[in-house]
Design a protein around this motif. Structure first.
Motif, PDB file in Angstrom:
ATOM      1  N   ILE A  69      63.619 -10.898  89.626  1.00 47.13           N
ATOM      2  CA  ILE A  69      63.720  -9.938  88.527  1.00 47.13           C
ATOM      3  C   ILE A  69      63.327  -8.548  89.014  1.00 47.13           C
ATOM      4  O   ILE A  69      64.004  -7.551  88.731  1.00 47.13           O
ATOM      5  CB  ILE A  69      62.835 -10.359  87.342  1.00 47.13           C
ATOM      6  CG1 ILE A  69      63.333 -11.674  86.743  1.00 47.13           C
ATOM      7  CG2 ILE A  69      62.801  -9.272  86.267  1.00 47.13           C
ATOM      8  CD1 ILE A  69      62.394 -12.279  85.723  1.00 47.13           C
ATOM      9  N   GLU A 157      65.615  -7.659  77.419  1.00 45.55           N
ATOM     10  CA  GLU A 157      66.140  -8.878  78.029  1.00 45.55           C
ATOM     11  C   GLU A 157      65.057  -9.925  78.256  1.00 45.55           C
ATOM     12  O   GLU A 157      65.274 -11.122  78.053  1.00 45.55           O
ATOM     13  CB  GLU A 157      66.805  -8.537  79.365  1.00 45.55           C
ATOM     14  CG  GLU A 157      67.504  -9.716  80.019  1.00 45.55           C
ATOM     15  CD  GLU A 157      68.250  -9.303  81.281  1.00 45.55           C
ATOM     16  OE1 GLU A 157      68.818 -10.186  81.933  1.00 45.55           O
ATOM     17  OE2 GLU A 157      68.253  -8.101  81.607  1.00 45.55           O
ATOM     18  N   TYR A 158      63.873  -9.469  78.684  1.00 41.32           N
ATOM     19  CA  TYR A 158      62.811 -10.411  79.030  1.00 41.32           C
ATOM     20  C   TYR A 158      61.609 -10.247  78.115  1.00 41.32           C
ATOM     21  O   TYR A 158      61.218  -9.132  77.757  1.00 41.32           O
ATOM     22  CB  TYR A 158      62.365 -10.209  80.483  1.00 41.32           C
ATOM     23  CG  TYR A 158      63.459 -10.456  81.485  1.00 41.32           C
ATOM     24  CD1 TYR A 158      63.789 -11.754  81.873  1.00 41.32           C
ATOM     25  CD2 TYR A 158      64.168  -9.398  82.043  1.00 41.32           C
ATOM     26  CE1 TYR A 158      64.809 -11.981  82.788  1.00 41.32           C
ATOM     27  CE2 TYR A 158      65.182  -9.615  82.963  1.00 41.32           C
ATOM     28  CZ  TYR A 158      65.494 -10.915  83.331  1.00 41.32           C
ATOM     29  OH  TYR A 158      66.492 -11.139  84.237  1.00 41.32           O
ATOM     30  N   ASN A 179      64.189 -15.294  78.871  1.00 36.11           N
ATOM     31  CA  ASN A 179      65.349 -14.422  79.005  1.00 36.11           C
ATOM     32  C   ASN A 179      66.115 -14.507  77.693  1.00 36.11           C
ATOM     33  O   ASN A 179      66.718 -15.535  77.375  1.00 36.11           O
ATOM     34  CB  ASN A 179      66.233 -14.869  80.174  1.00 36.11           C
ATOM     35  CG  ASN A 179      67.377 -13.913  80.428  1.00 36.11           C
ATOM     36  OD1 ASN A 179      68.045 -13.463  79.506  1.00 36.11           O
ATOM     37  ND2 ASN A 179      67.605 -13.596  81.699  1.00 36.11           N
ATOM     38  N   THR A 182      70.162 -15.117  78.141  1.00 35.81           N
ATOM     39  CA  THR A 182      70.659 -16.435  78.540  1.00 35.81           C
ATOM     40  C   THR A 182      69.939 -17.579  77.836  1.00 35.81           C
ATOM     41  O   THR A 182      70.434 -18.708  77.821  1.00 35.81           O
ATOM     42  CB  THR A 182      70.510 -16.634  80.058  1.00 35.81           C
ATOM     43  OG1 THR A 182      69.107 -16.663  80.397  1.00 35.81           O
ATOM     44  CG2 THR A 182      71.185 -15.503  80.806  1.00 35.81           C
TER      45      THR A 182
END
Length: 238
Positions: A69, A157-158, A179, A182
């Protein structure tokens, strides 16, 4: 020798990474281009911002997922950082860095003897009169409070969250990295030794380091038993 700390911490009002990096650069007070080791850099949020300011950054972590990452975010930020997967017990640098930083309770994972040796390896990695900045959970505060944290990457995103439970000086950390794009989730639990300030001072003394300042938070507040963090700035003696 007095170490001058630049900036007025009382005026800091930024939250999160911006505030933390301003704190780090102010207490280290190093010139751009100086070499800094971000020890257990995680996903690189401090390392990347420091690199943007012109520092020569090396990021070390034991978790490849975090380093992946970090490397991606560094590419997106167009900064050059040397990321390396390594257990902190196996640090092999010799007088290479003007400063080492160890942020967000990333110390105390191992036995007391191993933890002490980590500090000795950090001292070895520092150049003469180099600086070591370590951010720890304040054990005195934790005895009376529960420290649960939640952090969202600016991109959304995270998400990283962790819960801390303390008993007999041992903190149990439960972390989750999610995440949100996803749906992938990484969960793990580990324990770390929560040290008091006198204990850390003794470890530093035996490792050739001297404490020159302590803080209770990234806003620069004074350290006390009432502050949730114990941030220590030390200098290598030779």
């Amino acid at each position: 020798m007095t170490h001058e700390i630049s900036g007025d911490f009382k005026t800091y009002s930024l939250a999160g990474t911006d505030q933390e990096v301003r704190f780090i650069t102010s207490v280290l007070n190093l010139q751009p281009g100086s070499s800094i080791l971000d020890l257990y850099c995680g996903y690189g949020r401090h390392a990347i911002e420091l690199a943007k300011q012109g520092f020569d950054i090396t990021g070390v972590d034991a978790t490849q997922d975090f380093l992946d990452i970090a490397a991606q975010k560094a590419r997106e930020a167009m900064v050059d950082i040397a990321f390396r997967r390594q257990d902190m017990r196996e640090l092999d640098y010799n007088q290479q860095f003007a400063a080492v930083i160890n942020m967000f309770a990333a110390f105390g994972y191992f036995t007391d003897d191993e933890n002490v040796n980590v500090i000795k390896l950090i001292a070895k990695a520092l150049k003469s009169r180099g600086l070591f900045l370590i951010d720890l959970l304040n054990r005195d505060w934790m005895v009376r409070n529960n420290l649960n944290r939640y952090w969202r990457h600016p991109s959304g995103e995270y998400v990283l969250s962790y819960k801390v439970e303390l008993e007999n000086g041992i903190a149990t950390m439960k972390r989750q990295l999610l995440n949100q794009v996803t749906g992938a989730k990484i969960q793990y639990e580990f324990v770390l030794r929560a040290y008091s300030l006198p204990e850390m001072a003794n470890i530093f003394t035996n490792s050739g380091l001297s404490i020159i300042a302590t803080f209770g938070g990234f806003d620069g507040r004074a350290y006390s038993s009432e502050t949730p963090r114990m941030i220590i700035l030390a200098r290598k003696n030779d």
